[in-house]
Design a protein around this motif. Structure first.
Motif, mmCIF file in Angstrom:
data_model
loop_
_atom_site.group_PDB
_atom_site.id
_atom_site.type_symbol
_atom_site.label_atom_id
_atom_site.label_comp_id
_atom_site.label_asym_id
_atom_site.label_seq_id
_atom_site.Cartn_x
_atom_site.Cartn_y
_atom_site.Cartn_z
ATOM 1 N N GLU A 39 47.025 33.628 57.352
ATOM 2 C CA GLU A 39 46.104 33.727 58.473
ATOM 3 C C GLU A 39 45.270 35.006 58.405
ATOM 4 O OE1 GLU A 39 46.491 33.397 63.317
ATOM 5 O OE2 GLU A 39 47.875 32.285 62.043
ATOM 6 N N ALA A 85 40.103 37.906 67.008
ATOM 7 C CA ALA A 85 39.805 36.551 66.559
ATOM 8 C C ALA A 85 39.092 35.763 67.658
ATOM 9 C CB ALA A 85 41.087 35.831 66.155
ATOM 10 N N GLY A 141 43.744 38.220 59.137
ATOM 11 C CA GLY A 141 44.094 39.295 60.051
ATOM 12 C C GLY A 141 45.556 39.390 60.410
ATOM 13 N N ALA A 142 46.352 38.384 59.998
ATOM 14 C CA ALA A 142 47.782 38.390 60.362
ATOM 15 C C ALA A 142 48.697 38.230 59.158
ATOM 16 C CB ALA A 142 48.066 37.294 61.380
ATOM 17 N N THR A 154 51.947 33.131 58.172
ATOM 18 C CA THR A 154 52.467 32.728 59.470
ATOM 19 C C THR A 154 53.308 31.463 59.328
ATOM 20 O OG1 THR A 154 50.478 31.432 59.961
ATOM 21 C CG2 THR A 154 50.508 33.710 60.712
ATOM 22 N N ASN A 178 44.413 40.252 66.298
ATOM 23 C CA ASN A 178 45.331 40.051 65.182
ATOM 24 C C ASN A 178 46.182 41.288 64.921
ATOM 25 O OD1 ASN A 178 44.408 37.401 64.517
ATOM 26 N ND2 ASN A 178 42.614 38.314 63.533
ATOM 27 N N CYS A 185 42.808 30.791 68.824
ATOM 28 C CA CYS A 185 44.116 30.613 68.198
ATOM 29 C C CYS A 185 44.778 29.408 68.852
ATOM 30 C CB CYS A 185 44.968 31.867 68.375
ATOM 31 S SG CYS A 185 46.622 31.717 67.663
ATOM 32 N N ASN A 196 40.813 31.898 57.109
ATOM 33 C CA ASN A 196 42.219 31.516 57.063
ATOM 34 C C ASN A 196 42.401 30.625 55.845
ATOM 35 O OD1 ASN A 196 42.925 32.808 59.474
ATOM 36 N ND2 ASN A 196 42.384 31.042 60.706
ATOM 37 N N CYS A 210 50.153 27.374 62.263
ATOM 38 C CA CYS A 210 48.779 27.701 62.664
ATOM 39 C C CYS A 210 48.184 26.493 63.355
ATOM 40 C CB CYS A 210 47.956 28.097 61.437
ATOM 41 S SG CYS A 210 46.249 28.538 61.833
ATOM 42 N N ASP A 253 52.435 38.131 65.281
ATOM 43 C CA ASP A 253 51.230 37.805 64.516
ATOM 44 C C ASP A 253 49.980 38.299 65.221
ATOM 45 O OD1 ASP A 253 52.545 36.469 62.398
ATOM 46 O OD2 ASP A 253 52.704 34.643 63.596
ATOM 47 N N GLY A 254 50.085 38.527 66.530
ATOM 48 C CA GLY A 254 48.917 38.983 67.264
ATOM 49 C C GLY A 254 49.255 39.394 68.685
#
Length: 225
Positions: free
Chosen positions: A212, A68, A214-215, A218, A62, A71, A194, A221, A43-44
């Motif tokens: 999420e 970001a 940019g991802a 997921t 991300n 997180c 988000n 979170c 995811d990042g």
């Protein structure tokens, strides 16, 4: 390149160290490493960097290459990494992030490895200008927002990163890959958001599906929780 793959409740990350501490652009690297089929898959990308403001610094990039502010699951994994790799010797320390200084605390097992991480991520900010979200000043609670001609009731706030919630009867019926990006990139959110679709199971339990920023979708979170 040496890396470590970690996850918090399925929210997964690739970890690398930048001991020089320069503000390198890791965007393209994150995109390549985070691809599920041709990269490592995550995811990042999380980068461990020396800090002049705290004990250590965390950068989270991300999967789409955007950086970001914070997180929640990422910083829990980060705390375990820096303690288990002897970058931090104390069980409570400070971490510099783009959302401010965070203070994780690790609990170790008999083997000396981190078994649990707790962190106070600070208070949420529901004020529109802090989220940020376009519109008149005030809080964003149960407010109407139109997406594709349909009106939804949203609640938004800043928890290090922008979050928007919609309460639904059944999250399994939500088409997350379709609705998620439409809310994420809605013109009302200048820095995107988000998106959390929330189902209340009972007075003690909620079920959340998260898209999420940019991802994408997921499994968990931390800031969204």
């Amino acid at each position: 390149m040496k890396f470590v793959k970690m996850h918090g409740l399925g929210n997964d990350f690739v970890f690398i160290e930048d001991k020089a501490g320069k503000n390198k652009d890791f965007s393209q690297l994150a995109v390549k490493m985070c691809k599920r089929h041709t990269g490592i898959g995550a995811d990042g990308l999380i980068v461990i960097v020396p800090s002049e403001k705290a004990d250590v610094r965390m950068r989270i990039i991300n999967a789409d290459g955007s950086e970001a502010e914070m997180c929640g699951n990422g910083i829990r994994c980060f705390a375990k990494y820096v303690y288990d790799h002897h970058i931090m010797a104390k069980e409570e320390f400070t971490v510099e992030t783009l959302a401010g200084i965070m203070k994780p605390k690790v609990l170790t097992g008999e083997d000396g490895k981190v078994q649990l991480v707790t962190i106070n991520m600070g208070k949420p900010f529901p004020e529109r200008r802090k989220i940020p979200m376009n519109g008149p000043s005030g809080t964003v609670i149960n407010e109407p927002l139109t997406v594709d001609g349909k009106e939804y009731r949203i609640t938004s706030l800043l928890m290090g990163v922008p979050h928007t919630m919609i309460y639904v009867k059944d999250v399994e019926q939500v088409d997350l890959p379709v609705l998620g990006p439409k809310f994420e990139t809605h013109p009302a959110f200048p820095k995107k958001t988000n998106m959390n679709f929330v189902q209340c199971i009972d007075s003690h339990t909620i079920k959340v599906h998260t898209w999420e920023r940019g991802a994408g979708a997921t499994l968990a979170c931390g800031t969204g929780s």
